[in-house]
Scaffold this motif. Structure first.
Motif, PDB file in Angstrom:
ATOM      1  N   THR A  23     -95.468  55.379 -58.442  1.00 57.52           N
ATOM      2  CA  THR A  23     -94.938  54.033 -58.655  1.00 57.52           C
ATOM      3  C   THR A  23     -93.707  54.076 -59.553  1.00 57.52           C
ATOM      4  N   ARG A  24     -93.755  54.892 -60.579  1.00 56.77           N
ATOM      5  CA  ARG A  24     -92.611  54.984 -61.496  1.00 56.77           C
ATOM      6  C   ARG A  24     -91.385  55.569 -60.805  1.00 56.77           C
ATOM      7  N   VAL A  25     -91.578  56.577 -59.952  1.00 53.94           N
ATOM      8  CA  VAL A  25     -90.450  57.159 -59.211  1.00 53.94           C
ATOM      9  C   VAL A  25     -89.834  56.107 -58.293  1.00 53.94           C
ATOM     10  N   LEU A  26     -90.674  55.399 -57.559  1.00 52.78           N
ATOM     11  CA  LEU A  26     -90.167  54.378 -56.637  1.00 52.78           C
ATOM     12  C   LEU A  26     -89.473  53.241 -57.382  1.00 52.78           C
ATOM     13  N   ALA A  27     -90.050  52.802 -58.478  1.00 57.52           N
ATOM     14  CA  ALA A  27     -89.442  51.721 -59.256  1.00 57.52           C
ATOM     15  C   ALA A  27     -88.084  52.143 -59.800  1.00 57.52           C
ATOM     16  N   TRP A  28     -87.996  53.380 -60.292  1.00 57.97           N
ATOM     17  CA  TRP A  28     -86.717  53.858 -60.834  1.00 57.97           C
ATOM     18  C   TRP A  28     -85.681  53.916 -59.713  1.00 57.97           C
ATOM     19  N   ALA A  29     -86.061  54.445 -58.558  1.00 52.29           N
ATOM     20  CA  ALA A  29     -85.119  54.574 -57.443  1.00 52.29           C
ATOM     21  C   ALA A  29     -84.601  53.208 -56.998  1.00 52.29           C
ATOM     22  N   LEU A  46     -85.642  60.548 -53.240  1.00 49.31           N
ATOM     23  CA  LEU A  46     -86.696  60.291 -54.220  1.00 49.31           C
ATOM     24  C   LEU A  46     -87.891  59.597 -53.573  1.00 49.31           C
ATOM     25  N   THR A  47     -87.605  58.693 -52.655  1.00 46.96           N
ATOM     26  CA  THR A  47     -88.667  57.985 -51.943  1.00 46.96           C
ATOM     27  C   THR A  47     -89.461  58.946 -51.068  1.00 46.96           C
ATOM     28  N   VAL A  85     -90.322  62.330 -63.155  1.00 46.51           N
ATOM     29  CA  VAL A  85     -90.253  61.055 -63.866  1.00 46.51           C
ATOM     30  C   VAL A  85     -89.476  61.220 -65.171  1.00 46.51           C
ATOM     31  N   ALA A  86     -89.735  62.308 -65.891  1.00 39.91           N
ATOM     32  CA  ALA A  86     -89.029  62.549 -67.157  1.00 39.91           C
ATOM     33  C   ALA A  86     -87.523  62.684 -66.925  1.00 39.91           C
ATOM     34  N   LEU A  87     -87.133  63.391 -65.879  1.00 41.22           N
ATOM     35  CA  LEU A  87     -85.707  63.523 -65.563  1.00 41.22           C
ATOM     36  C   LEU A  87     -85.085  62.181 -65.206  1.00 41.22           C
ATOM     37  N   LEU A  88     -85.793  61.388 -64.424  1.00 36.03           N
ATOM     38  CA  LEU A  88     -85.276  60.077 -64.041  1.00 36.03           C
ATOM     39  C   LEU A  88     -85.123  59.168 -65.252  1.00 36.03           C
ATOM     40  N   GLU A  89     -86.096  59.209 -66.141  1.00 36.66           N
ATOM     41  CA  GLU A  89     -86.022  58.358 -67.336  1.00 36.66           C
ATOM     42  C   GLU A  89     -84.847  58.727 -68.236  1.00 36.66           C
ATOM     43  N   GLN A  90     -84.382  59.967 -68.108  1.00 29.62           N
ATOM     44  CA  GLN A  90     -83.195  60.401 -68.862  1.00 29.62           C
ATOM     45  C   GLN A  90     -81.920  60.224 -68.040  1.00 29.62           C
ATOM     46  N   ASN A  91     -82.048  59.641 -66.859  1.00 30.68           N
ATOM     47  CA  ASN A  91     -80.928  59.432 -65.931  1.00 30.68           C
ATOM     48  C   ASN A  91     -80.225  60.730 -65.539  1.00 30.68           C
ATOM     49  N   LEU A  92     -80.991  61.804 -65.420  1.00 29.58           N
ATOM     50  CA  LEU A  92     -80.466  63.095 -64.980  1.00 29.58           C
ATOM     51  C   LEU A  92     -80.687  63.202 -63.469  1.00 29.58           C
ATOM     52  N   VAL A  93     -79.854  62.491 -62.738  1.00 29.48           N
ATOM     53  CA  VAL A  93     -80.061  62.309 -61.305  1.00 29.48           C
ATOM     54  C   VAL A  93     -79.947  63.619 -60.538  1.00 29.48           C
ATOM     55  N   ASP A  94     -78.936  64.417 -60.792  1.00 26.54           N
ATOM     56  CA  ASP A  94     -78.771  65.663 -60.039  1.00 26.54           C
ATOM     57  C   ASP A  94     -79.959  66.598 -60.238  1.00 26.54           C
ATOM     58  N   ALA A  96     -82.934  65.671 -61.152  1.00 20.72           N
ATOM     59  CA  ALA A  96     -84.092  65.003 -60.548  1.00 20.72           C
ATOM     60  C   ALA A  96     -84.118  65.224 -59.041  1.00 20.72           C
ATOM     61  N   LEU A  97     -82.962  65.202 -58.409  1.00 23.90           N
ATOM     62  CA  LEU A  97     -82.914  65.439 -56.964  1.00 23.90           C
ATOM     63  C   LEU A  97     -83.301  66.873 -56.630  1.00 23.90           C
ATOM     64  N   ARG A  98     -82.882  67.829 -57.450  1.00 24.70           N
ATOM     65  CA  ARG A  98     -83.292  69.221 -57.236  1.00 24.70           C
ATOM     66  C   ARG A  98     -84.800  69.372 -57.436  1.00 24.70           C
ATOM     67  N   GLU A  99     -85.336  68.710 -58.466  1.00 26.69           N
ATOM     68  CA  GLU A  99     -86.778  68.750 -58.725  1.00 26.69           C
ATOM     69  C   GLU A  99     -87.539  68.096 -57.578  1.00 26.69           C
ATOM     70  N   SER A 100     -87.021  67.010 -57.056  1.00 29.55           N
ATOM     71  CA  SER A 100     -87.646  66.334 -55.926  1.00 29.55           C
ATOM     72  C   SER A 100     -87.723  67.260 -54.722  1.00 29.55           C
ATOM     73  N   ASP A 101     -86.645  67.948 -54.443  1.00 30.17           N
ATOM     74  CA  ASP A 101     -86.605  68.890 -53.324  1.00 30.17           C
ATOM     75  C   ASP A 101     -87.598  70.032 -53.547  1.00 30.17           C
ATOM     76  N   ARG A 102     -87.666  70.547 -54.760  1.00 24.90           N
ATOM     77  CA  ARG A 102     -88.591  71.629 -55.096  1.00 24.90           C
ATOM     78  C   ARG A 102     -90.038  71.170 -54.926  1.00 24.90           C
ATOM     79  N   LEU A 103     -90.333  69.963 -55.392  1.00 29.52           N
ATOM     80  CA  LEU A 103     -91.690  69.429 -55.283  1.00 29.52           C
ATOM     81  C   LEU A 103     -92.098  69.262 -53.832  1.00 29.52           C
TER      82      LEU A 103
END
Length: 123
Positions: A23-29, A46-47, A85-94, A96-103
């Motif tokens: 929910t937090r990932v979707l809300a941030w996106a 991210l979605t 979520v921690a990366l998104l909350e710090q607005n580290l988008v790039d 976060a996108l790499r972490e999303s792909d890894r996950l």
């Protein structure tokens, strides 16, 4: 008064079906897209990541129905959205996108195994 801790199997099932991080990932996106801090393709990535975790949660719920008890469909270690979520909350988008792909890559074989076990449980 303290509540008793969940048993190992119940805790594993709860971890598989927990919605807080998804929910937090979707809300941030959504909010970042509306504020034009990210573009639609980034929001979609991210979605998709959150959706993979949702798929695993749905397989877990179906598996519990099929076996008639709260038993985890996957017993190994699971990836977590907490780092994303921690990366998104710090607005580290790039990052976060790499972490999303890894996950998503890490979750793919887990989801395949969970689906296989669900299919076996239904037979």
């Amino acid at each position: 008064m303290s509540l008793p801790a969940k048993s190992g199997a119940a805790a594993a099932v709860a971890a598989l079906t927990d919605t807080e991080h998804r929910t937090r990932v979707l809300a941030w996106a959504i909010s970042a897209l509306r504020a034009r801090r990210i573009v639609r393709a980034q929001s979609s990535e991210l979605t998709r990541c959150a959706a993979e975790f949702t798929k695993l949660a749905n397989v877990q719920l179906e598996y519990a129905k099929a076996v008639g008890e709260k038993r985890p469909v996957f017993a190994g270690p699971l990836p977590s959205l907490a780092g994303l979520v921690a990366l998104l909350e710090q607005n580290l988008v790039d990052q976060a996108l790499r972490e999303s792909d890894r996950l998503r890559a890490e979750l793919a074989p887990i989801l395949a195994e969970a689906r296989r076990r669900l299919q076996h449980a239904r037979q």
